[in-house]
Design an enzyme around this catalytic site. Structure first.
Site, PDB file in Angstrom:
ATOM      1  N   HIS A   1       0.226   5.162   6.978  1.00 56.87           N
ATOM      2  CA  HIS A   1       0.444   5.524   5.577  1.00 56.87           C
ATOM      3  C   HIS A   1       0.735   7.019   5.424  1.00 56.87           C
ATOM      4  O   HIS A   1       0.016   7.846   5.985  1.00 56.87           O
ATOM      5  CB  HIS A   1      -0.772   5.145   4.732  1.00 56.87           C
ATOM      6  CG  HIS A   1      -1.067   3.681   4.721  1.00 56.87           C
ATOM      7  ND1 HIS A   1      -1.926   3.090   5.627  1.00 56.87           N
ATOM      8  CD2 HIS A   1      -0.582   2.690   3.933  1.00 56.87           C
ATOM      9  CE1 HIS A   1      -1.979   1.787   5.382  1.00 56.87           C
ATOM     10  NE2 HIS A   1      -1.173   1.513   4.368  1.00 56.87           N
TER      11      HIS A   1
ATOM     12  N   GLY B   1      -2.092  -4.196   1.059  1.00 55.33           N
ATOM     13  CA  GLY B   1      -2.241  -5.411   1.845  1.00 55.33           C
ATOM     14  C   GLY B   1      -1.284  -6.528   1.465  1.00 55.33           C
ATOM     15  O   GLY B   1      -1.296  -7.590   2.088  1.00 55.33           O
TER      16      GLY B   1
ATOM     17  N   ASP C   1      -4.468   7.052  10.127  1.00 57.78           N
ATOM     18  CA  ASP C   1      -4.151   5.704  10.615  1.00 57.78           C
ATOM     19  C   ASP C   1      -2.746   5.622  11.200  1.00 57.78           C
ATOM     20  O   ASP C   1      -2.385   4.635  11.847  1.00 57.78           O
ATOM     21  CB  ASP C   1      -4.343   4.653   9.512  1.00 57.78           C
ATOM     22  CG  ASP C   1      -3.410   4.859   8.317  1.00 57.78           C
ATOM     23  OD1 ASP C   1      -2.433   5.617   8.428  1.00 57.78           O
ATOM     24  OD2 ASP C   1      -3.654   4.232   7.272  1.00 57.78           O
TER      25      ASP C   1
ATOM     26  N   ASN D   1       3.920  -5.411   5.932  1.00 57.36           N
ATOM     27  CA  ASN D   1       2.728  -6.124   6.401  1.00 57.36           C
ATOM     28  C   ASN D   1       3.090  -7.419   7.119  1.00 57.36           C
ATOM     29  O   ASN D   1       2.370  -7.850   8.017  1.00 57.36           O
ATOM     30  CB  ASN D   1       1.787  -6.409   5.223  1.00 57.36           C
ATOM     31  CG  ASN D   1       1.093  -5.150   4.729  1.00 57.36           C
ATOM     32  OD1 ASN D   1       0.737  -4.289   5.514  1.00 57.36           O
ATOM     33  ND2 ASN D   1       0.929  -5.040   3.424  1.00 57.36           N
TER      34      ASN D   1
ATOM     35  N   SER E   1       0.805  -1.221   0.000  1.00 58.55           N
ATOM     36  CA  SER E   1       0.000   0.000   0.000  1.00 58.55           C
ATOM     37  C   SER E   1       0.840   1.276   0.000  1.00 58.55           C
ATOM     38  O   SER E   1       0.382   2.322  -0.453  1.00 58.55           O
ATOM     39  CB  SER E   1      -0.939   0.007   1.216  1.00 58.55           C
ATOM     40  OG  SER E   1      -0.197  -0.149   2.425  1.00 58.55           O
TER      41      SER E   1
END
Length: 225
Positions: A204, A90, A201, A118, A52
């Protein structure tokens, strides 16, 4: 009668001139299109293969992610390279290892590998992440032995414990050394943990954050071009 013949001759010349001009414009347009195709075909491909972060998650315009900003920098310098953003939100290293074979069907000249974040957030064993990253690099080298390879290093918060966090951070330097590839020590240097440079969040980068990430990447990439 003479006047009528004069008008007929004038009309014929006008029509001929229009047709000739139309043909010339058509030919010029065709030449321009062909030249554009040739120019595009002559460009070398830079592939950003990541998750991402590469994809530009959360941005209204994905071209404002660091890969898109690299393309703008390249264009401004007149360099014959085309950036291909192969980021998938993801994505884990296991997913990337499964996806890379399909991606390698298109030619590439520079390959930037940005995966693993991730894995770390999910607590996947470092040995598994390392194996997948190595496999991806092996496949790229086998298909395109002359391609220039760059590995983007990643770090994670100490949620998984200090030992895991330390091992995770070190794995990128180990892989880069083993494979003799260029390393971006920490992709999110200057951005990670900075609220004003990230989306709500906290993971990012926002538009401002991606500008800094692009500089982190460019500092290593520029010497490979």
């Amino acid at each position: 009668m003479t006047r009528f013949l004069f008008f007929c001759l004038a009309a014929s010349l006008f029509i001929y001139g229009c047709n000739s001009d139309s043909k010339n414009k058509s030919a010029a347009s065709g030449d321009s299109l062909e030249a554009a195709k040739t120019k595009s075909a002559s460009k070398k491909n830079i592939v950003f293969f990541g998750n991402s972060l590469t994809a530009g998650y959360g941005l209204d315009d994905p071209s404002l992610a660091f890969a898109g900003l690299i393309q703008k920098r390249i264009d401004s310098l007149g360099l014959a390279y085309k950036v291909i953003n192969a980021g998938v939100s993801g994505e884990t290293t296991a997913g990337g290892n499964s996806r890379i074979d399909w991606l390698l069907k298109q030619p590439l000249d520079v390959f930037i590998l940005e995966l693993g974040g991730n894995d770390g957030l999910r607590g996947i064993p470092v040995s598994e992440t390392k194996k997948n990253l190595q496999s991806i690099l092996d496949k790229v080298k086998a298909k395109y032995p002359d391609a220039k390879l760059i590995l983007a290093g990643m770090q994670i918060p100490p949620n998984m414990g200090q030992e895991y966090t330390s091992q995770f951070r070190m794995l990128y330097a180990d892989i880069a050394k083993t494979n003799h590839v260029q390393l971006i020590p920490f992709l999110l240097e200057g951005v990670g943990g900075e609220p004003k440079l990230n989306l709500p969040d906290g993971i990012h980068p926002n538009v401002a954050g991606h500008k800094i990430v692009a500089e982190n990447v460019w500092s290593i990439l520029k010497d490979q071009l």
